[in-house]
Design an enzyme around this catalytic site. Structure first.
Site, PDB file in Angstrom:
ATOM      1  N   ASP A 296      18.788 -16.771  37.083  1.00 55.38           N
ATOM      2  CA  ASP A 296      18.532 -15.949  35.913  1.00 55.38           C
ATOM      3  C   ASP A 296      19.577 -16.208  34.843  1.00 55.38           C
ATOM      4  O   ASP A 296      20.706 -15.723  34.944  1.00 55.38           O
ATOM      5  CB  ASP A 296      18.551 -14.469  36.324  1.00 55.38           C
ATOM      6  CG  ASP A 296      18.245 -13.525  35.187  1.00 55.38           C
ATOM      7  OD1 ASP A 296      17.804 -13.995  34.126  1.00 55.38           O
ATOM      8  OD2 ASP A 296      18.443 -12.306  35.359  1.00 55.38           O
TER       9      ASP A 296
ATOM     10  N   GLU B  51      19.421 -11.564  26.005  1.00 51.27           N
ATOM     11  CA  GLU B  51      18.330 -10.907  26.731  1.00 51.27           C
ATOM     12  C   GLU B  51      18.864  -9.887  27.715  1.00 51.27           C
ATOM     13  O   GLU B  51      18.255  -8.823  27.913  1.00 51.27           O
ATOM     14  CB  GLU B  51      17.489 -11.961  27.457  1.00 51.27           C
ATOM     15  CG  GLU B  51      16.228 -11.417  28.129  1.00 51.27           C
ATOM     16  CD  GLU B  51      16.435 -10.964  29.569  1.00 51.27           C
ATOM     17  OE1 GLU B  51      15.485 -10.426  30.164  1.00 51.27           O
ATOM     18  OE2 GLU B  51      17.559 -11.135  30.108  1.00 51.27           O
ATOM     19  N   GLU B  52      19.992 -10.200  28.346  1.00 50.56           N
ATOM     20  CA  GLU B  52      20.520  -9.323  29.390  1.00 50.56           C
ATOM     21  C   GLU B  52      20.946  -7.961  28.852  1.00 50.56           C
ATOM     22  O   GLU B  52      21.022  -6.989  29.599  1.00 50.56           O
ATOM     23  CB  GLU B  52      21.689  -9.997  30.108  1.00 50.56           C
ATOM     24  CG  GLU B  52      21.339 -11.303  30.823  1.00 50.56           C
ATOM     25  CD  GLU B  52      20.395 -11.118  32.002  1.00 50.56           C
ATOM     26  OE1 GLU B  52      19.875  -9.999  32.189  1.00 50.56           O
ATOM     27  OE2 GLU B  52      20.167 -12.086  32.734  1.00 50.56           O
TER      28      GLU B  52
ATOM     29  N   HIS C 271      15.373 -17.164  27.885  1.00 45.29           N
ATOM     30  CA  HIS C 271      16.715 -16.809  27.407  1.00 45.29           C
ATOM     31  C   HIS C 271      17.751 -17.623  28.170  1.00 45.29           C
ATOM     32  O   HIS C 271      17.529 -18.024  29.310  1.00 45.29           O
ATOM     33  CB  HIS C 271      16.962 -15.302  27.533  1.00 45.29           C
ATOM     34  CG  HIS C 271      17.252 -14.806  28.907  1.00 45.29           C
ATOM     35  ND1 HIS C 271      18.537 -14.652  29.396  1.00 45.29           N
ATOM     36  CD2 HIS C 271      16.439 -14.396  29.911  1.00 45.29           C
ATOM     37  CE1 HIS C 271      18.497 -14.166  30.621  1.00 45.29           C
ATOM     38  NE2 HIS C 271      17.237 -14.010  30.971  1.00 45.29           N
TER      39      HIS C 271
ATOM     40  N   HIS D 242      21.973 -11.077  39.221  1.00 46.43           N
ATOM     41  CA  HIS D 242      23.022 -10.539  38.352  1.00 46.43           C
ATOM     42  C   HIS D 242      24.390 -10.469  39.027  1.00 46.43           C
ATOM     43  O   HIS D 242      25.236  -9.659  38.635  1.00 46.43           O
ATOM     44  CB  HIS D 242      22.648  -9.155  37.815  1.00 46.43           C
ATOM     45  CG  HIS D 242      21.556  -9.184  36.788  1.00 46.43           C
ATOM     46  ND1 HIS D 242      21.160  -8.059  36.091  1.00 46.43           N
ATOM     47  CD2 HIS D 242      20.774 -10.195  36.328  1.00 46.43           C
ATOM     48  CE1 HIS D 242      20.182  -8.384  35.260  1.00 46.43           C
ATOM     49  NE2 HIS D 242      19.927  -9.683  35.391  1.00 46.43           N
TER      50      HIS D 242
ATOM     51  N   ASP E  53      11.552 -16.816  32.686  1.00 49.69           N
ATOM     52  CA  ASP E  53      12.910 -16.288  32.779  1.00 49.69           C
ATOM     53  C   ASP E  53      13.562 -16.883  34.019  1.00 49.69           C
ATOM     54  O   ASP E  53      14.197 -17.934  33.958  1.00 49.69           O
ATOM     55  CB  ASP E  53      12.851 -14.760  32.828  1.00 49.69           C
ATOM     56  CG  ASP E  53      14.205 -14.092  32.687  1.00 49.69           C
ATOM     57  OD1 ASP E  53      15.211 -14.703  33.099  1.00 49.69           O
ATOM     58  OD2 ASP E  53      14.272 -12.957  32.187  1.00 49.69           O
TER      59      ASP E  53
END
EC number: 3.4.17.21
Length: 749
Positions: free
Chosen positions: A390, A427-428, A380, A540, A456
């Site tokens: 990420d 995706e998140e 993604h 994140h 990922d």
């Protein structure tokens, strides 16, 4: 005339290969930049091009002399292409200078935030599409319109017992200096608020609430303050809601960072279109539909910085902090108790839900022999922040695979089976892009997909980590023996992987934290997930930047190259091996380990005997298959009959994993269909396999022993039947097992 035509084609192929090799050589010099069209290259007439023309003439002359000879055979390594062409060796040779190309792509992808459904996401999409096209690959895009969730107004303050203001608390992220990012929030957390006492709940697990009960502390009507580390954040919020908390604040461990994330419940995909794709005109469930309401938490929640959590926790009174909680706090606090109060927390949050457009992007390399068999690679590209780890470490790796395969295509190679490169969106928010595509193409994928290989967070530290369905284990081990370790000179990835973990350790994919979930749990497609490094403190947060990757994660970008090599070689083996490199004896061995672990938990050994019989039969079927495949490989496979036999063998391998699906899904969770490796309903379950059994145990915990045994026995029978189905599929025959053999093993209720 046919012979002359063949000769001319051979000569043209030779010229095309020579041109492609010259282009590849010059591509190395420019770190992977593709050259212009061959006609333009010939117009400049460098020395290499003169050699190409001479080669063309010579090849034509030789071809005319030996018209009786057949054209060149397919490459020795399995893929289509010139004789003696080794796709794996060629792919590895293209690693020269790849680290610079990968670094350049990652820098461009992380130049700004690119959260799904926002205008900023277009830049990353354009970069991926451009990269696929520059490699000369056929591209496709697919748009969906799911329900997305963004933050509206939010506030947090500390009040005295008389409700006068004590202090405003920041909900901003200290590391987001320029305020370029979406503020920290939990996607799909409902709007709401509370003015209430706070209670520190440690990690927010069931055992933590039991500890609080023993201390006489309840979270009913209060704000639960948790430290990240208690499993899926949505599960932490749900656990607090079950205890009647008013709201949840979750603090991470990153210094200066605040961890965003989704808290949606019930699995991946758009919550309004469960089981079908969220296309523009698709049917959508109403928000008051029961299937929709249970996807969202019942109470609001918010991620906060360590500093903000510390300000709340240090004001708490009540019973003293348990000793085993003090080591896990991980915050600079001087805590006197767990609460409640005496101060109050004033928390408000307004969610902004809306339909948003997302876009999946694909590059397709059509196979020459089995174009209707798909080897799928996916990553993604959407990110909560800058996404250097990420997910764009994986995105840059995917682009490098596209570059290499494009060069190989121009050299005359073609895969035996079709290869599809996928760039997922959203995706998140809960694996939405991949899930919608799988749901839209479910029947096609279930009949044609060979495997899905997911990357990922490609690089977040040192050492290879992997998860897969068991029939792919040996393939992964073999491939890692071919790849140089990026950190230890003179060693392979296999060497260091084996040493680091005290033996090869491949986890199973009973989780829903990346895009393999819809492929495995819903469609029953063999899957693998690869990444370098286990933990990343900036996950994140604003710290997930190119600067961190360049300074800490992978300064030379050689770990990225290693992931590309492993990922690409896996794809080539799956796409080019005449017989698919699946091993169901390994699968049976893993299932036996699961059965043994289950046996240690349960008192009734007859249930385990039931499982053992099915697993033993699967192992026997796997061995029989290997013997049959070996016999076929030893024969001449150029005739149509042998090719058809090989096709049928591969179909049995391809479809065996589908046998582990339950058509109507797990009880109460119909979207999850895989009886071996779907995630359990309870996020804290100790079982990472046999999800139906895990659900039966957790749901019947308050029932009588007789009722619990009946519930578990029913799920064990389902699993045994599924394993038997897989054995029958591998044999390519109808089952002849006598059901009475199973009936004799039943347990009296």
């Amino acid at each position: 005339m046919p012979a002359l035509t063949r000769a001319l084609r051979c000569a043209l192929l030779a010229a095309r290969v020579a041109l492609a090799r010259e282009k590849a050589r010059r591509a190395f010099a420019s770190h992977g930049e593709m050259l212009s069209q061959p006609a333009a290259a010939l117009a400049r007439l460098p020395p290499a091009s003169v050699r190409v023309l001479v080669g063309f003439g010579a090849a034509l002359l030789v071809s005319l002399v030996v018209l009786h000879r057949r054209p060149a055979a397919r490459g020795a390594a399995g893929g289509g292409g010139p004789a003696e062409y080794d796709p794996a060796a060629r792919f590895l040779a293209l690693s020269e200078g790849a680290n610079a190309t990968i670094a350049a792509d990652l820098r461009a992808l992380t130049a700004g935030p690119h959260l799904a459904g926002t205008g900023a996401a277009a830049g990353a999409a354009a970069r991926v599409l451009s990269g696929f096209r520059a490699a000369g690959l056929r591209t496709l895009t697919r748009e969906y319109t799911p329900l997305l969730s963004y933050p509206g107004h939010a506030s947090l303050a500390l009040l005295r017992a008389d409700r006068t203001l004590l202090a405003h608390l920041s909900l901003d992220e200290p590391a987001d200096v320029g305020r370029r990012l979406v503020r920290p929030y939990h996607a799909y957390a409902p709007s709401g608020g509370a003015v209430a006492e706070a209670v520190f709940v440690n990690l927010g697990r069931e055992e933590d609430y039991l500890t609080l009960e023993r201390l006489g502390v309840s979270v009913r009507g209060r704000v639960a303050v948790a430290i990240r580390g208690g499993g899926y954040r949505g599960g932490v919020v749900r656990r607090a809601a079950e205890r009647s908390a008013a709201a949840v604040l979750i603090a991470g461990h990153a210094d200066g960072g605040v961890e965003r994330g989704t808290v949606i419940l019930g699995g991946p995909g758009d919550p309004l279109t469960p089981g079908w794709a969220a296309t523009a005109g698709a049917e959508r469930l109403d928000f008051d539909h029961e299937d929709v309401k249970r996807r969202f938490p019942a109470i609001p929640s918010m991620p906060v910085s360590g500093k903000t959590a510390s300000a709340i926790i240090r004001t708490l009174g009540g019973p003293a902090l348990p000793a085993d909680w003090q080591t896990g706090v991980g915050l600079p606090v001087d805590v006197g108790g767990v609460g409640p109060g005496p101060t109050l927390v004033n928390f408000t949050y307004q969610e902004d839900r809306k339909m948003g457009m997302i876009q999946d992007i694909f590059a397709i390399i059509k196979g020459y022999e089995e174009p209707d068999r798909y080897v799928i690679l996916g990553n993604h590209r959407d990110a909560w922040t800058y996404g250097a780890v990420d997910p764009n470490s994986g995105t840059s790796a995917l682009l490098d695979i596209a570059r290499r395969l494009g060069i190989m295509l121009q050299s005359g190679w073609t895969p035996r089976r079709t290869i599809i490169l996928c760039s997922w969106d959203a995706e998140e928010f809960g694996m939405i892009g991949s899930t919608e595509w799988v749901e839209e193409n479910l029947e096609d994928l279930q009949s044609k997909a060979v495997a899905y290989l997911n990357v990922d967070c490609a690089v977040q530290g040192i050492g290879l980590f992997a998860g897969s369905t068991p029939q792919l284990d040996n393939l992964l081990v073999d491939v890692t023996r071919q790849v140089k370790d990026p950190d230890v000179e003179g060693k392979t990835v296999h060497d260091t992987w084996n040493k680091m973990t005290g033996g090869i350790n491949i986890e199973r994919l009973a989780r829903t934290d990346s895009d393999f979930a819809p492929f495995l749990h819903h469609a029953g497609i063999p899957c693998m997930d690869l990444y370098y490094g286990k933990e990343f403190p900036g996950y994140h947060t604003a710290l997930d930047s190119y600067h961190w990757m360049e300074k800490h994660g992978d300064p030379l970008f050689l770990r990225h190259v290693a992931i590309v090599e492993i990922w690409g070689l896996l794809a080539l083996r799956l796409a080019d091996d005449p017989v698919l490199p699946f091993d169901y004896q390994t699968y049976a061995s893993q299932l036996q380990e699961h059965a043994n672990a289950f046996s240690s938990m349960m008192e009734n050994s007859k249930w385990v005997h039931l499982l053992n019989r099915s697993i033993e039969d699967l192992s026997d079927a796997g061995l029989e298959f290997l013997k049959e495949a070996k016999k076929l490989q030893d024969q001449n496979i150029s005739d149509g009959y042998s090719l058809m036999r090989r096709r049928l063998l591969n179909d049995r391998l391809l479809l065996a994993e589908r046998s582990f699906l339950q058509a109507d899904g797990l009880q109460g969770r119909g979207w999850f269909k895989h009886l071996m490796y779907s995630p359990p309903e309870d996020y804290e379950s100790k079982l990472s396999f046999f999800p139906g059994v895990a659900d039966a145990i957790s749901r019947s915990s308050n029932r009588s022993a007789k009722e619990q045994q009946a519930a578990v026995r029913h799920e064990v029978r389902k699993i045994s039947r599924a394993i038997q189905r897989a054995a029958d599929v591998l044999r390519g025959e109808f089952s002849n097992r006598n059901e009475s053999l199973y009936s004799s093993l039943s347990v009296a209720p």
